[in-house]
Write an enzyme that holds these catalytic residues in place. Structure first.
Site: not given
Ligand code: BES
Ligand code: ZN
Ligand code: MN
Length: 478
Positions: A244, A249, A256, A268, A327, A329, A331
């Site tokens: 990835k 992000d 966020k 990220d 968020d 993103e 996937r």
């Molecule tokens: N990059 C984040 C995941 C992440 C969170 C990595 C904390 C490192 C530390 C990812 O893109 C994300 O935002 N995931 C969301 C998914 C949700 C919206 C379904 C998450 O995990 O909150």
């Molecule tokens: Zn992310």
């Molecule tokens: Mn994200």
């Protein structure tokens, strides 16, 4: 850091690794009083004994086996990290390690911990020269390590340093385009082929997932393709690695929320750093495996034209995705890369992604959440590599019911599941784009550290890279 084998221990500072006090007699640099002092310290379970010879130091490490080989090895790395602190105090620029124990991997593993703990990221410090640690070389006496091991240690440590630096680079330097340039440079240095698809080609290919995430950005996306083909490969069909590459992000329009949730989001692209630096190591070590790596890359921002919750995106595979959270993103771009991988008829695909907060919440900084459709043999080899390298794996199930959670009313699937099982619903989403043996590694909890701990330095960690390389070095060996 430079590693070498020396005929004679000439470095000012010396480390001797022993298992019992009888070995103390072999250390000619210390006298009888020193040996007595060391023996008492060992009896008191002191791990590193420091003998001050005025302008030089003799360090003695008395190994104690732990309950498992994995824990014993990790103890070696931690001692290496402790040694880093002691050497830094002395402003030491080199050290020679002599292994007087019967544990063949002790010198290698202590040196690994020492080197990893010595990493610094000083590019943006104006007083970098003053802040830089002096240690630049670790030598081994001949009986302490093999030539092959020294080469391997050098390449792996270099790869981890490079991966950490890529993660530490902020978005102000590391855009998606810059990341692809860094990957091209790695390919030139190590000897693997790199092709970069630019925005116009991605549009022609209809890489809908990657392009959707990129819509809110002012910088174009990239898709980097790396290929290492050895002269004689043990695998007929390639292994494909996917990382990835979200260089930042923000969450996009599903911005966020809280104060600190974006602070580490330059990390990220930890998966991208991991797989591209793995390629560097694979090529440098000339491993007999045919490996391809893919890095879809962009930042995720809420720009004017950003994709919105409710949008339906047609992915590269043709599948439609209802976006309910911008968020989620990672996937989106990984789905496209996973579909791209089908063209290679791969033997195995492994993706590495800082994908979900859920994985990070579940196991914290102590391991990687993994899941996949690969066979038990592949899974157990990954698990063994994780134990040896102390980059441990926890497997989650890909039960059908989790797939039901990402069914959409308007499209084939949606990009978020319910409030629970978040790491797995993300995995189910990815599975949708696979038709080959596949493993998914969620490294959200381990890619970035906010404090120095043992041999893990602040910022990018490179965590998972040693596990993956261990897997590939042993690939095909029963
Ligand atoms: N990059 C984040 C995941 C992440 C969170 C990595 C904390 C490192 C530390 C990812 O893109 C994300 O935002 N995931 C969301 C998914 C949700 C919206 C379904 C998450 O995990 O909150
Ligand atoms: Zn992310
Ligand atoms: Mn994200």
């Amino acid at each position: 850091m430079e590693f070498k084998i020396v005929q004679k221990a000439t470095a000012k500072h010396q480390l001797f690794i022993i298992e019992n006090t009888t070995s103390l007699a072999q250390i000619t640099l210390i006298d009888e009083t020193d040996a007595k002092y060391a023996a008492t310290a060992i009896a008191n379970e002191q791990s590193i004994i420091t003998i001050n010879k005025y302008d030089r130091f003799v360090f003695i490490y008395a190994i104690k086996a732990k309950s498992t080989p994995s824990k014993t090895k990790e103890a070696y790395r931690k001692v290496g990290a402790e040694l880093q602190g002691l050497l830094a105090k002395q402003k030491a620029d080199d050290i020679t390690i002599t292994n007087l124990s019967a544990q063949a991997d002790a010198a290698y593993t202590v040196a690994e911990g020492l080197a990893l703990a010595s990493y610094q990221f000083l590019k943006y410090k104006t007083d970098a020269a003053k802040l830089a640690e002096k240690l630049h070389s670790i030598s081994f006496t001949r009986q302490s390590i093999t030539v092959k091991e020294v080469t391997q240690l050098q390449v792996i440590v270099d790869a981890i340093y490079k991966a950490r630096t890529l993660v530490n680079e902020p978005l102000s330097y590391l855009s998606a385009v810059q990341l692809s340039k860094e990957i091209v440079a790695l390919g030139k240095d190590a000897g693997f082929k790199v092709t970069v698809l630019q925005k116009a080609q991605l549009e022609k290919e209809k890489m809908g997932g990657l392009l959707a995430v990129n819509r809110g950005s002012i910088d174009p996306p990239t898709f980097s393709i790396m290929e290492y083909t050895p002269k004689k490969a043990i695998n007929k069909k390639p292994i494909v690695l996917i990382g990835k590459g979200v260089v930042y992000d923000t969450g996009g329009l599903s911005l966020k929320p809280t104060a600190n949730s974006m602070d580490r989001m330059k990390s990220d692209m930890g998966g991208a750093a991991l797989v591209s630096c793995a390629m560097y190591a694979i090529a440098k070590l000339q491993l007999p495996v045919h490996v391809i790596a893919l890095v879809p890359s962009t930042d995720n921002r809420p720009g004017e034209n950003a994709y919105v919750p409710g949008d339906v995106v047609t992915m590269y595979s043709g599948a439609t995705v209802e976006v309910l959270n911008t968020d989620a993103e990672g996937r989106m771009l990984l789905g496209d890369a996973l579909h791209w991988a089908k063209r290679y008829k791969p033997e195995l695909v492994a993706d590495f992604a800082t994908l979900t907060g859920a994985a990070s919440v579940a196991v914290g900084e102590y391991g990687i959440v993994c899941m996949g459709t690969a066979g038990e043999d592949v899974k157990s080899s990954f698990r063994a590599s994780g134990e040896r390298q102390y980059e441990r794996l926890v497997e989650y199930p890909l039960w059908d019911e989790y797939g039901d959670l990402i069914k959409s009313d308007v499209a084939d699937i949606k990009n978020v599941g319910g409030p629970s099982g978040g790491a797995i619903t993300a995995g189910k989403f990815l599975q949708h784009f696979t038709d080959y043996p596949w493993m998914h590694f969620d490294i959200a909890g381990v890619s970035f550290a906010t404090s120095k701990k043992n041999y893990t330095t602040i910022g990018g960690t490179g965590y998972g890279l040693r596990m993956l390389l261990d897997f590939l070095v042993n690939y095909g060996k029963a």
